[in-house]
Design a protein around this motif. Structure first.
Motif, PDB file in Angstrom:
ATOM      1  N   PRO A  37      41.229  40.660   1.842  1.00 21.09           N
ATOM      2  CA  PRO A  37      40.724  39.629   2.750  1.00 21.09           C
ATOM      3  C   PRO A  37      40.911  40.052   4.202  1.00 21.09           C
ATOM      4  O   PRO A  37      41.982  40.541   4.571  1.00 21.09           O
ATOM      5  CB  PRO A  37      41.567  38.395   2.413  1.00 21.09           C
ATOM      6  CG  PRO A  37      42.786  38.934   1.753  1.00 21.09           C
ATOM      7  CD  PRO A  37      42.377  40.179   1.059  1.00 21.09           C
ATOM      8  N   PRO A  38      39.890  39.892   5.046  1.00 25.93           N
ATOM      9  CA  PRO A  38      40.018  40.270   6.457  1.00 25.93           C
ATOM     10  C   PRO A  38      40.854  39.250   7.206  1.00 25.93           C
ATOM     11  O   PRO A  38      41.004  38.105   6.752  1.00 25.93           O
ATOM     12  CB  PRO A  38      38.574  40.252   6.948  1.00 25.93           C
ATOM     13  CG  PRO A  38      37.936  39.199   6.116  1.00 25.93           C
ATOM     14  CD  PRO A  38      38.575  39.306   4.752  1.00 25.93           C
ATOM     15  N   PRO A  39      41.390  39.597   8.338  1.00 27.17           N
ATOM     16  CA  PRO A  39      42.139  38.612   9.128  1.00 27.17           C
ATOM     17  C   PRO A  39      41.186  37.559   9.672  1.00 27.17           C
ATOM     18  O   PRO A  39      39.998  37.830   9.898  1.00 27.17           O
ATOM     19  CB  PRO A  39      42.748  39.448  10.252  1.00 27.17           C
ATOM     20  CG  PRO A  39      41.826  40.615  10.389  1.00 27.17           C
ATOM     21  CD  PRO A  39      41.349  40.910   8.995  1.00 27.17           C
ATOM     22  N   PRO A  40      41.665  36.365   9.910  1.00 26.03           N
ATOM     23  CA  PRO A  40      40.804  35.335  10.497  1.00 26.03           C
ATOM     24  C   PRO A  40      40.459  35.689  11.938  1.00 26.03           C
ATOM     25  O   PRO A  40      41.159  36.445  12.598  1.00 26.03           O
ATOM     26  CB  PRO A  40      41.661  34.074  10.416  1.00 26.03           C
ATOM     27  CG  PRO A  40      43.067  34.576  10.398  1.00 26.03           C
ATOM     28  CD  PRO A  40      43.034  35.873   9.658  1.00 26.03           C
ATOM     29  N   VAL A  41      39.372  35.099  12.418  1.00 21.94           N
ATOM     30  CA  VAL A  41      38.962  35.278  13.805  1.00 21.94           C
ATOM     31  C   VAL A  41      39.666  34.225  14.652  1.00 21.94           C
ATOM     32  O   VAL A  41      39.566  33.031  14.372  1.00 21.94           O
ATOM     33  CB  VAL A  41      37.431  35.129  13.939  1.00 21.94           C
ATOM     34  CG1 VAL A  41      37.016  35.191  15.408  1.00 21.94           C
ATOM     35  CG2 VAL A  41      36.717  36.189  13.133  1.00 21.94           C
ATOM     36  N   ALA A  42      40.385  34.661  15.685  1.00 18.82           N
ATOM     37  CA  ALA A  42      41.076  33.724  16.570  1.00 18.82           C
ATOM     38  C   ALA A  42      40.099  33.165  17.591  1.00 18.82           C
ATOM     39  O   ALA A  42      39.462  33.920  18.327  1.00 18.82           O
ATOM     40  CB  ALA A  42      42.226  34.420  17.268  1.00 18.82           C
ATOM     41  N   ARG A  50      37.125  31.591   9.599  1.00 16.73           N
ATOM     42  CA  ARG A  50      36.644  32.625   8.692  1.00 16.73           C
ATOM     43  C   ARG A  50      35.662  32.036   7.691  1.00 16.73           C
ATOM     44  O   ARG A  50      35.550  30.824   7.548  1.00 16.73           O
ATOM     45  CB  ARG A  50      37.792  33.351   7.995  1.00 16.73           C
ATOM     46  CG  ARG A  50      38.412  32.612   6.850  1.00 16.73           C
ATOM     47  CD  ARG A  50      39.176  33.579   5.957  1.00 16.73           C
ATOM     48  NE  ARG A  50      40.465  33.933   6.505  1.00 16.73           N
ATOM     49  CZ  ARG A  50      40.981  35.168   6.399  1.00 16.73           C
ATOM     50  NH1 ARG A  50      40.298  36.129   5.821  1.00 16.73           N
ATOM     51  NH2 ARG A  50      42.178  35.438   6.884  1.00 16.73           N
ATOM     52  N   SER A  51      34.921  32.908   7.028  1.00 14.63           N
ATOM     53  CA  SER A  51      34.008  32.475   5.970  1.00 14.63           C
ATOM     54  C   SER A  51      34.281  33.299   4.726  1.00 14.63           C
ATOM     55  O   SER A  51      34.807  34.417   4.805  1.00 14.63           O
ATOM     56  CB  SER A  51      32.550  32.622   6.407  1.00 14.63           C
ATOM     57  OG  SER A  51      32.189  33.987   6.522  1.00 14.63           O
ATOM     58  N   PHE A  52      33.921  32.756   3.570  1.00 12.52           N
ATOM     59  CA  PHE A  52      34.109  33.456   2.298  1.00 12.52           C
ATOM     60  C   PHE A  52      33.155  32.868   1.278  1.00 12.52           C
ATOM     61  O   PHE A  52      32.637  31.756   1.451  1.00 12.52           O
ATOM     62  CB  PHE A  52      35.557  33.357   1.804  1.00 12.52           C
ATOM     63  CG  PHE A  52      36.066  31.948   1.632  1.00 12.52           C
ATOM     64  CD1 PHE A  52      36.013  31.310   0.404  1.00 12.52           C
ATOM     65  CD2 PHE A  52      36.602  31.260   2.718  1.00 12.52           C
ATOM     66  CE1 PHE A  52      36.480  30.009   0.252  1.00 12.52           C
ATOM     67  CE2 PHE A  52      37.078  29.963   2.570  1.00 12.52           C
ATOM     68  CZ  PHE A  52      37.010  29.337   1.334  1.00 12.52           C
TER      69      PHE A  52
END
Length: 411
Positions: A37-42, A50-52
């Protein structure tokens, strides 16, 4: 973004890792779960996006999720509105007007009046609304609401919001109000509502807007399509005295020092007894039935998750593009969610699956907002002057909405 669940869903992944063919109705599984999983966008200190993707009972769904740490200094949440209860605007416009860093659409609303020829749709929301600590409106009767059937044990007074203690919570906001006249007093049946209870009197304030108040006398407590009432009366009160009366509810902006009382059936007869010059007192407040803690902001909808458990009887079959909000960490975190309505994803989720997704995102309680063409989630990048619509609206363009949840940061 890569098609993988958010890191916050880790606790629920074990339940999700079931082959779709063998999963029960309402179960969802991650798509592309092999990727890290990528890090969330601050978006701002304490605010991330984030989206998934998930595979649900009707196919793939893309989830857009904003997490808000309400403990972060400078972070706040408030109701986004066009400036009036009876008005609508695209969510992106509402967010840009307030310089919000994120937002999601809000409550279900009075979108059409095809059952009442000659009566305009007000665009006003179904449930209570509080913005900036101001009580804007109360809830219409259950039978007058727009939207899917309510879960058992819930009603139009349900809200999600943030209290004066800084914590998010679900509750019911109940109207407590009354009218005092020279002949006595009687209870107030509505506050800036597009539908009033039969036999009641409601008050309209400057928060309502300029839309006609006639719709408030149409339908019944059980059937919004029922004909408009034939016995109505309206009284204008300025600075505590009656200045005008009319047998038909009117339209036009209401000044801040003015209140308009609208009555139907027995309520109309009470108002007809008043004369110009009579002194009239109107009081109203919205009471949080469970916590008794006043709300700084609140929006209507209906609960789907309580204390980590889905409400019984949630529909496991009807799938749609949806929006929701949830509370985590004892109300210290607020989660905002909207599904993507783009090609390949617009089958969406059932409401039972929404409850599961919100639970696995960390929500203890979750709340359904308006869906379909209304579902919209926006964010603003750190250096951007305007928000970006993160999901694809199901109708191809943003649908104007009466309110939304806005996230703000002074950071």
């Amino acid at each position: 973004m890569p098609t993988t669940p958010v890191r916050a869903l880790a606790a629920g992944l074990l339940a999700w890792c079931v082959a779709l063919a063998g999963a029960p109705a309402g179960a969802v599984s991650p798509a592309g779960g092999a990727a890290a999983p990528p890090p969330p966008v601050a978006l701002a200190p304490g605010v991330t996006y984030r989206s998934f993707d998930v595979i649900a009972s009707h196919g793939p769904a893309r989830v857009h999720l904003v997490s808000v740490d309400l403990r972060e200094p400078g972070v706040s949440v408030d109701l986004l509105t066009p400036g009036s209860v009876a008005a609508r605007a695209p969510l992106s416009s509402l967010a840009d007007a307030r310089a919000a860093v994120a937002g999601v659409n809000g409550d279900f609303f009075d979108i059409t009046e095809t059952q009442h020829p000659g009566v305009e749709a007000t665009g006003a929301s179904v449930g209570p609304a509080v913005g900036g600590g101001r009580r804007l409106k109360a809830a219409v009767p259950d039978g007058q609401r727009f939207g899917p059937a309510l879960p058992a044990g819930t009603d139009t007074r349900a809200v999600l919001g943030v209290g004066t203690d800084g914590r998010a919570r679900l509750d019911r906001l109940v109207l407590d109000g009354g009218v005092t006249t020279p002949d006595g007093s009687f209870p107030l049946g509505g506050l800036n509502q597009y539908a009033l209870p039969v036999d009641s009197v409601g008050v309209f304030t400057s928060h309502w807007g300029s839309v006609s108040r006639l719709r408030a006398t149409c339908g019944t407590d059980e059937d919004r399509a029922a004909p408009c009432g034939t016995e109505t009366y309206e009284v204008t009160v300025r600075a505590g005295r009656v200045v005008a009366g009319s047998p038909v509810p009117g339209r036009g902006a209401i000044a801040e020092d003015t209140e308009v009382l609208v009555g139907r059936e027995a309520g109309a007869r009470l108002l007809r007894a008043l004369a110009v010059g009579d002194r009239v007192g109107v009081r109203h407040r919205l009471v949080a039935e469970g916590s008794r803690i006043p709300y700084r902001f609140a929006v209507g909808g209906y609960p789907v998750l309580r204390a980590g458990a889905a409400l019984p009887g949630l529909d496991p079959l009807t799938s749609a593009v949806r929006s929701a909000a949830g509370r985590a960490d004892g109300g210290r975190t607020l989660l905002l969610m909207a599904l993507d309505g783009g090609l390949g994803f617009r089958t969406g989720l059932t409401i039972a699956e929404v409850a599961e997704v919100m639970r696995d995102a960390g929500a203890e309680d979750a709340f359904s907002l308006d869906g379909g063409g209304s579902s919209t989630l926006v964010t603003r990048d750190l250096a951007a002057s305007a928000v970006t619509v993160r999901n694809h609206p199901a109708e191809g363009v943003e649908r104007p909405v009466p309110n939304g949840i806005g996230v703000f940061s002074r950071g």
